[in-house]
Design a protein around this motif. Structure first.
Motif, PDB file in Angstrom:
ATOM      1  N   ASP A 237       0.840  -1.193   0.000  1.00  0.00           N
ATOM      2  CA  ASP A 237       0.000   0.000   0.000  1.00  0.00           C
ATOM      3  C   ASP A 237       0.877   1.245   0.000  1.00  0.00           C
ATOM      4  O   ASP A 237       2.120   1.168  -0.036  1.00  0.00           O
ATOM      5  CB  ASP A 237      -0.986  -0.028   1.166  1.00  0.00           C
ATOM      6  N   ILE A 299      -2.608  -3.179  -5.502  1.00  0.00           N
ATOM      7  CA  ILE A 299      -3.188  -2.144  -4.652  1.00  0.00           C
ATOM      8  C   ILE A 299      -2.999  -0.798  -5.332  1.00  0.00           C
ATOM      9  O   ILE A 299      -1.891  -0.461  -5.781  1.00  0.00           O
ATOM     10  CB  ILE A 299      -2.533  -2.126  -3.254  1.00  0.00           C
ATOM     11  N   ASN A 302      -6.853   3.311  -2.006  1.00  0.00           N
ATOM     12  CA  ASN A 302      -7.262   2.590  -0.801  1.00  0.00           C
ATOM     13  C   ASN A 302      -8.024   1.309  -1.145  1.00  0.00           C
ATOM     14  O   ASN A 302      -8.936   0.903  -0.414  1.00  0.00           O
ATOM     15  CB  ASN A 302      -8.132   3.488   0.084  1.00  0.00           C
ATOM     16  N   ALA A 304      -7.613  -2.834  -2.709  1.00  0.00           N
ATOM     17  CA  ALA A 304      -6.853  -3.995  -3.191  1.00  0.00           C
ATOM     18  C   ALA A 304      -7.711  -4.748  -4.202  1.00  0.00           C
ATOM     19  O   ALA A 304      -8.936  -4.872  -4.035  1.00  0.00           O
ATOM     20  CB  ALA A 304      -6.486  -4.915  -2.037  1.00  0.00           C
ATOM     21  N   LEU A 319      -9.315  -0.907   1.639  1.00  0.00           N
ATOM     22  CA  LEU A 319      -8.245  -0.881   2.631  1.00  0.00           C
ATOM     23  C   LEU A 319      -8.441   0.314   3.542  1.00  0.00           C
ATOM     24  O   LEU A 319      -8.735   1.422   3.094  1.00  0.00           O
ATOM     25  CB  LEU A 319      -6.877  -0.769   1.957  1.00  0.00           C
TER      26      LEU A 319
END
Length: 374
Positions: A237, A299, A302, A304, A319
């Motif tokens: 991320d 990713i 925000n 995935a 996320l």
């Protein structure tokens, strides 16, 4: 928040008819199909913004007729490199559309079952070193090589990863720290996953030269985390946290947040279970295996994105820091999905995997799809 997703519908049962009882494998144990020539697609692609969100309703076919596409990575100019598992070929797919071109055929690939030419990764210094890395199954092991696109023999940078018909791992990626990470499988021998001296059933962290990376949990060891069954997806991320997807056996598949030195429990624990007083780390999210077989992971922002083989869908997972939101199923009409990656322009690229011996082959399979970010 941990999530366990159950989709026990009649449709889900139909999706898994014909799969083998090897326990969430993704190959058929046969040799590779004959190589074919991928078909050209129209030139020109919709604009995409690196700060946007992939528009999953605006898919464009970038290539068709690809033989079991597995690894997918991007060159600095936005063109994609795609690995064909069975043929050992690496194809260059133009970012603007057009005919894919073979750039090399990796020598020594031994393709059978789930083995063959698997993950690809472009060097972070590609502009100066012109290097590409590949994870593949050889005659006696799984190994990682690097090669230059302008020619020359591949250089073995890491070898000795156990091979088998099933559970070869294969995903490689460079992390934000410039180190090379590799997800490996247990090669069907579950004891390997808990053996810190064995690279099977692990996530490895290596220098670009293939040495154990500085700062690894154990000095001089390539092992970054252990207790894995078959790691298939690696993604970071914006804060540099590493997440990984993993095939379970008969119960559940997983997304894990990877901690340096973390033990993820296999074969003592499948999915969420007893941590043995904190020795094992539980997954953040689990699915029933018939709904997932989570392979590649990407990713962006925000969110995935997880490509599902047996589940035949793209899982979209919100996320929130180290937490995962409720996943939703998208792209349910393309069959088995193997790999998902984010291009330099923010577009999401997805590969199908219907010619791998387990899917229902559609006209034009296998395909490379692109979804621009808006």
């Amino acid at each position: 928040m941990r999530h366990r997703v159950w989709w026990g519908s009649a449709l889900a049962v139909l999706l898994v008819v014909g799969t083998t009882a090897c326990g969430n494998g993704d190959g058929d144990g046969t040799g590779p199909p004959p190589a074919t020539e991928p078909t050209a697609t129209p030139t020109g692609t919709p604009g995409s913004s690196p700060s946007g969100t992939p528009d999953l309703s605006a898919g464009q076919e970038m290539a068709r007729g690809v033989d079991v596409p597995w690894g997918l990575t991007f060159l600095p100019d936005g063109d994609a490199l795609v690995a064909e598992r069975g043929s050992g070929r690496v194809l260059r797919v133009p970012a603007g559309g057009g005919t894919p071109q073979q750039v090399t055929e990796v020598p020594g690939v031994s393709a059978a079952g789930e083995g063959g030419l698997l993950g690809l990764a472009v060097s972070p210094d590609h502009a100066s070193d012109n290097l590409v890395y590949a994870y593949f199954t050889a005659a006696d092991d799984n190994r990682i090589v690097r090669f230059r696109l302008d020619g020359g023999d591949p250089e073995v940078v890491f070898s000795g990863i156990a091979k088998a018909t099933y559970h070869n791992g294969g995903r490689i990626a460079f992390g934000p720290d410039g180190m090379l990470y590799a997800g490996t499988g247990d090669a069907g021998d579950t004891a390997r996953s808990q053996d810190p001296a064995d690279p099977a059933g692990k996530i490895l962290r290596l220098t670009p030269e293939g040495e154990p990376a500085p700062g690894n949990p154990t000095a001089g060891s390539p092992v970054y985390s252990l207790g894995h069954r078959n790691v298939q997806g690696l993604a970071w991320d914006a804060e540099g946290r590493l997440f990984a997807t993993e095939f379970g056996q008969n119960d559940v598949d997983e997304i894990n947040l990877i901690r340096p030195g973390g033990n993820y429990g296999w074969p003592e624990v499948e999915g969420e279970g007893d941590t043995d007083g904190g020795r094992y780390i539980n997954p953040l999210l689990t699915w029933q295996v018939r709904e997932a077989s989570p392979s590649g992971m990407a990713i962006t922002g925000n969110t995935a994105y997880v490509a599902a083989l047996r589940g035949e869908r793209l899982w979209v997972v919100p996320l929130d820091g180290e937490q995962l939101g409720e996943p939703s199923a998208q792209l349910t009409d393309h069959g088995r999905l193997r790999t998902v990656e984010v291009a330099p322009d923010g577009a999401l690229w997805v590969t199908t995997s219907n010619t791998d011996g387990r899917g229902d082959v559609r006209d034009g399979d296998d395909r490379i799809l692109r979804f621009p970010a808006r």
